[in-house]
Design a protein around this motif. Structure first.
Motif, PDB file in Angstrom:
ATOM      1  N   GLY A 104       8.660  26.799  21.541  1.00  0.00           N
ATOM      2  CA  GLY A 104       9.705  26.456  22.482  1.00  0.00           C
ATOM      3  C   GLY A 104       9.383  26.972  23.871  1.00  0.00           C
ATOM      4  N   ARG A 105      10.282  26.685  24.812  1.00  0.00           N
ATOM      5  CA  ARG A 105      10.048  27.098  26.180  1.00  0.00           C
ATOM      6  C   ARG A 105      11.367  27.324  26.893  1.00  0.00           C
ATOM      7  N   ILE A 106      11.304  28.064  27.993  1.00  0.00           N
ATOM      8  CA  ILE A 106      12.494  28.336  28.788  1.00  0.00           C
ATOM      9  C   ILE A 106      12.120  28.330  30.261  1.00  0.00           C
ATOM     10  N   HIS A 107      13.059  27.877  31.075  1.00  0.00           N
ATOM     11  CA  HIS A 107      12.933  27.921  32.522  1.00  0.00           C
ATOM     12  C   HIS A 107      13.915  28.970  33.026  1.00  0.00           C
ATOM     13  N   THR A 108      13.630  29.528  34.207  1.00  0.00           N
ATOM     14  CA  THR A 108      14.525  30.558  34.722  1.00  0.00           C
ATOM     15  C   THR A 108      15.920  30.022  35.005  1.00  0.00           C
ATOM     16  N   SER A 109      16.054  28.713  35.063  1.00  0.00           N
ATOM     17  CA  SER A 109      17.387  28.122  35.230  1.00  0.00           C
ATOM     18  C   SER A 109      18.219  28.251  33.967  1.00  0.00           C
ATOM     19  N   GLY A 110      17.541  28.605  32.861  1.00  0.00           N
ATOM     20  CA  GLY A 110      18.201  28.684  31.567  1.00  0.00           C
ATOM     21  C   GLY A 110      17.944  27.478  30.689  1.00  0.00           C
ATOM     22  N   ASP A 111      17.315  26.468  31.252  1.00  0.00           N
ATOM     23  CA  ASP A 111      16.975  25.269  30.494  1.00  0.00           C
ATOM     24  C   ASP A 111      15.982  25.618  29.379  1.00  0.00           C
ATOM     25  N   THR A 112      16.284  25.213  28.164  1.00  0.00           N
ATOM     26  CA  THR A 112      15.403  25.501  27.027  1.00  0.00           C
ATOM     27  C   THR A 112      15.096  24.232  26.253  1.00  0.00           C
ATOM     28  N   SER A 113      13.945  24.263  25.577  1.00  0.00           N
ATOM     29  CA  SER A 113      13.567  23.218  24.634  1.00  0.00           C
ATOM     30  C   SER A 113      12.890  23.900  23.465  1.00  0.00           C
TER      31      SER A 113
END
Lengths: 119, 110
Positions: free
Chosen positions: A51-60
């Motif tokens: 999985g992954r995360i962006h600092t915006s909080g967006d995750t997949s």
């Protein structure tokens, strides 16, 4: 050149939670176009995206792991983290953290990997 | 469940040319999947060879090239060398933040 370093317990008991942290050096987790990712590799087998995360909080997340996985980012410590709950022996693997570049659509930086054994 | 296919193993003679492929069990690979290729030697983290179908990563020799061949992404090694003996993985971006690794190809140079 950003450098990534995984850290965390190398041994986790079955049914417990695996927790890893990836520290980012030479760069910032606050990057508009980068996603912070986790990948694992059981011994002698191929790579599996977790999985992954962006600092915006967006995750997949990988659909096959989604129900057990959580990721987070701590901008104050410039690191990101992975939790996998209810682990079994099948979760034994080398865990890598990596940066997914949105601009170039690839994992352009990798940690060295850390072995986590569930036993 | 998306399955990305790669040849489990391949062999090439030193100096020879080999093409490894990356496909979808259901469907065709296009540039819109932004195929990337990674080389992994035992005990090491993977390193990027090719991204966005055909762009070589910094420092990668020009004997490595990427393309779309028919319905698959392809990695071609021209003039294979002994230290090209490694595992090679492709990655496809499926959209909505999801990426999938192929099963990997073990390349033997002999």
């Amino acid at each position: 050149q950003v450098q990534l370093q995984e850290s965390g317990p190398g041994l986790v008991k079955p049914s417990q939670t695996l927790s890893l942290t990836c520290t980012v050096a030479g760069g910032s987790v606050i990057s508009g176009s980068d996603y912070w990712s986790w990948i694992r590799q059981p011994a002698g087998k191929g790579l599996e995206w977790i999985g992954r995360i962006h600092t915006s909080g967006d995750t997949s997340y990988n659909p096959s792991l989604k129900s057990r996985v959580t990721t987070s980012v701590d901008t104050s410590k410039n690191h990101f983290s992975l939790k996998v709950n209810s682990v079994t022996a099948a979760d034994t693997a080398v865990y890598y953290c990596a940066r997914w570049s949105f601009k170039t659509a690839n994992f352009d930086s990798w940690g060295q990997g850390t072995l986590v054994t569930v036993s | 469940q998306t399955v990305v296919t790669q040849e489990p193993s391949f062999s090439v003679s030193p100096g020879g040319t080999v093409t490894l492929t990356c496909g979808l069990r259901s469907g065709s690979v296009s540039t819109g999947y932004y195929p990337s290729w990674y080389q992994q030697t035992p005990g090491q983290a993977p390193r990027t060879l090719i991204y966005s179908t055909n762009t070589r990563s910094s420092g990668v020799p020009d004997r490595f090239s990427g393309s779309i061949l028919g319905s698959q992404a392809a990695l071609t090694i021209t003039g294979a060398q002994a230290d090209d003996e490694s595992h090679y993985y492709c990655v496809l971006y499926m959209g909505s933040g999801i990426v999938v690794f192929g099963g990997g190809t073990k390349l033997t140079v002999l």
